[in-house]
Design a protein around this motif. Structure first.
Motif, PDB file in Angstrom:
ATOM      1  N   CYS A 191      33.496  79.121  31.349  1.00 16.82           N
ATOM      2  CA  CYS A 191      34.629  80.025  31.108  1.00 16.82           C
ATOM      3  C   CYS A 191      35.781  79.718  32.061  1.00 16.82           C
ATOM      4  N   PHE A 192      35.459  79.267  33.260  1.00 15.68           N
ATOM      5  CA  PHE A 192      36.511  78.804  34.168  1.00 15.68           C
ATOM      6  C   PHE A 192      37.210  77.582  33.588  1.00 15.68           C
ATOM      7  N   ALA A 193      36.453  76.755  32.864  1.00 14.70           N
ATOM      8  CA  ALA A 193      37.056  75.609  32.182  1.00 14.70           C
ATOM      9  C   ALA A 193      38.064  76.065  31.126  1.00 14.70           C
ATOM     10  N   LEU A 194      37.754  77.155  30.444  1.00 21.76           N
ATOM     11  CA  LEU A 194      38.712  77.715  29.493  1.00 21.76           C
ATOM     12  C   LEU A 194      39.998  78.131  30.199  1.00 21.76           C
ATOM     13  N   LEU A 195      39.846  78.714  31.381  1.00 24.43           N
ATOM     14  CA  LEU A 195      41.025  79.113  32.147  1.00 24.43           C
ATOM     15  C   LEU A 195      41.875  77.901  32.520  1.00 24.43           C
ATOM     16  N   LEU A 196      41.233  76.809  32.922  1.00 22.26           N
ATOM     17  CA  LEU A 196      41.971  75.596  33.280  1.00 22.26           C
ATOM     18  C   LEU A 196      42.693  75.009  32.065  1.00 22.26           C
ATOM     19  N   ARG A 370      40.933  64.322  26.036  1.00 19.13           N
ATOM     20  CA  ARG A 370      41.650  64.818  27.202  1.00 19.13           C
ATOM     21  C   ARG A 370      42.769  65.783  26.854  1.00 19.13           C
ATOM     22  N   GLU A 371      43.199  65.790  25.610  1.00 22.49           N
ATOM     23  CA  GLU A 371      44.346  66.601  25.229  1.00 22.49           C
ATOM     24  C   GLU A 371      43.954  67.921  24.571  1.00 22.49           C
ATOM     25  N   GLN A 372      42.670  68.106  24.259  1.00 21.35           N
ATOM     26  CA  GLN A 372      42.226  69.282  23.523  1.00 21.35           C
ATOM     27  C   GLN A 372      41.386  70.209  24.410  1.00 21.35           C
ATOM     28  N   PRO A 373      41.437  71.525  24.165  1.00 25.12           N
ATOM     29  CA  PRO A 373      40.629  72.463  24.954  1.00 25.12           C
ATOM     30  C   PRO A 373      39.133  72.189  24.867  1.00 25.12           C
ATOM     31  N   ARG A 374      38.663  71.654  23.740  1.00 29.79           N
ATOM     32  CA  ARG A 374      37.225  71.426  23.616  1.00 29.79           C
ATOM     33  C   ARG A 374      36.741  70.371  24.599  1.00 29.79           C
ATOM     34  N   GLY A 375      37.630  69.438  24.995  1.00 25.62           N
ATOM     35  CA  GLY A 375      37.262  68.488  26.033  1.00 25.62           C
ATOM     36  C   GLY A 375      37.058  69.188  27.364  1.00 25.62           C
ATOM     37  N   GLU A 376      37.898  70.188  27.637  1.00 26.15           N
ATOM     38  CA  GLU A 376      37.753  70.979  28.867  1.00 26.15           C
ATOM     39  C   GLU A 376      36.466  71.794  28.828  1.00 26.15           C
ATOM     40  N   ILE A 377      36.123  72.331  27.661  1.00 27.61           N
ATOM     41  CA  ILE A 377      34.869  73.089  27.524  1.00 27.61           C
ATOM     42  C   ILE A 377      33.672  72.182  27.786  1.00 27.61           C
ATOM     43  N   ALA A 378      33.711  70.973  27.229  1.00 29.81           N
ATOM     44  CA  ALA A 378      32.616  70.027  27.460  1.00 29.81           C
ATOM     45  C   ALA A 378      32.480  69.717  28.943  1.00 29.81           C
TER      46      ALA A 378
END
Length: 448
Positions: A191-196, A370-378
């Protein structure tokens, strides 16, 4: 009575799945509930149906159980479309399960080893269901929302226990504060990744705060330190992956808050220096007992048999473990030592492979997207798994169903996100539920 409850629950699965098929607007709610159920089960014990119960068994699995989450997963699976894509992680799961089953042949109590094998099958099924559903990114977010709601409720309970009831080391609705501390990593860091990723949903703000409150108030040194480590690891790797001004601002604010909060967190610790020293000596004695078992039995002593074996064969006593600790639990506080003792070196290899493969997959997904939120979630899921693995050096509770449910869900989300980045896959409708045109009832498995 338990058989009656089980039969009634199984009978209700098909109508429930049919209802979801007919009302697809409730699909997100299904996955929110799925994410919340591990926390609900910890608060309401009768959610578990023990087909065989060994309440006095000193191991980490005390019988042949089926939980409400297992039944809910079956209902969700009935509505999922069939797909020709093979799920990842099949090889490490098969190797680990094989090691557990083979260990039953050298166990003092083979039935106990089979209890753990049954638990693994339940976890792998939850993984299968979550992985299939999370091929749709909307279901990933719904599942995270349910898990976030669970950790927010735990934070409220922990605050009440700490300041309302005066409990020194509150554990929320879980049996021990260390379990709660490890469970929090699975939710706080993704969830912190979602914030980033500048996601504006409530889990991206409330879940990290709730997780850090839980870690601070639980009194667990490992939980607090590793919660900070996991957040820092995610922030550093995320900035290396793709630096933005928003991430720099978040990092600066967190650094200031962390430094300012140190005196407050120190004042909340209730254990004395002598208690910490005694705990460290006890852990060292447990480590010595485990090392002796591994040296004498390099092929293992049987899954779910460590506690019984170490006491009955006097390994724990000879290592100098305190008598009070023997009465409570004789498990070594290191899941890798427990695994090596129970399953042998081959089992430890299979276990390590099972842990590392999803992390490598999550890292690959994060760098490819790298450009999509799902990459941050992963990336958040990978950082959460790494944090849990480090925590497992200090606790054996990773082997309990409470922790493994969340591990299976995180592994399933990684598999689902990996599927989204793969080649387009052929989807076949579920045999039970599909519309007149033969299309899946819900959950689009398209490659984005």
């Amino acid at each position: 009575m338990k058989w009656t409850v089980l039969v009634c629950a199984l009978i209700c699965l098909v109508p429930f799945a049919d209802f979801i098929h007919r009302h697809p607007r409730y699909v997100p709610a299904v996955w929110v509930v799925m994410g919340l159920l591990p926390f609900a089960q910890s608060a309401v014990p009768f959610f578990d149906i023990a087909l065989i119960s060994w309440n006095l068994w000193p191991g980490y699995v005390k019988g042949l159980e089926i939980s409400a989450l297992d039944l809910f997963a079956i209902a969700a699976w009935l509505t999922l479309p069939r797909t020709t894509r093979r799920l990842p992680f099949r090889l490490p799961m098969a190797l680990y399960l094989a090691a557990v089953l083979l260990s039953a042949f050298q166990a003092q109590v083979p039935e106990a080893a089979l209890f753990y094998a049954w638990q693994l099958l339940r976890m792998f099924f939850v993984y299968l269901v979550v992985a299939r559903a999370c091929a749709d990114e909307r279901n990933v977010r719904a599942l995270l929302a349910g898990m976030a709601a669970g950790i927010c409720i735990q934070a409220i309970v922990v605050v009440w226990q700490k300041f309302g009831l005066g409990i020194g080391q509150p554990s929320g609705t879980f049996g021990h504060q260390n379990t709660l501390g490890m469970v929090a990593h699975f939710i706080t860091i993704p969830c912190f990744a979602l914030l980033l990723a500048r996601d504006r949903s409530w889990p991206s703000y409330l879940a990290p705060v709730s997780g850090w409150i839980v870690a601070a108030l639980s009194g667990s040194r490992a939980a607090l330190g590793l919660a900070a480590f996991g957040a820092a690891l995610l922030l550093v790797v995320s900035m290396a992956r793709r630096l933005t001004s928003w991430k720099a601002k978040v990092g600066t604010v967190l650094a200031i808050v962390a430094v300012a909060s140190l005196p407050v967190f120190a004042s909340l610790q209730t254990r004395t220096v002598a208690e910490y020293a005694s705990s460290n000596l006890d852990r060292a004695a447990h480590d010595a007992a485990a090392a002796a078992i591994v040296a004498d039995h390099p092929l293992g002593i049987g899954a779910n048999n460590y506690s019984f074996f170490s006491i009955s064969q006097a390994y724990t006593q000879r290592a100098g473990v305190l008598s009070g600790a023997i009465e409570i639990s004789s498990h070594v506080h290191d899941v890798y030592r427990v695994t090596a003792a129970e399953l042998g070196w081959q089992g430890l290899f299979a276990f390590s492979l099972l842990l590392l493969w999803p992390v490598a997959t999550a890292a690959d997904c994060a760098w490819r997207e790298r450009e999509q939120p799902r990459g941050e979630i992963a990336l958040g899921l990978g950082a959460a798994l790494c944090t849990v693995y480090l925590h497992a050096f200090y606790e054996w509770i990773f082997l309990t169903a409470q922790v493994q449910y969340l591990f299976a869900m995180c592994m399933g989300m990684v598999a689902g996100l990996a599927g989204q980045l793969g080649h387009p896959q052929k989807v076949r409708p579920n045999r039970l539920f599909s519309n007149e045109k033969g299309q899946p009832s819900w959950t689009t498995l398209n490659s984005v």
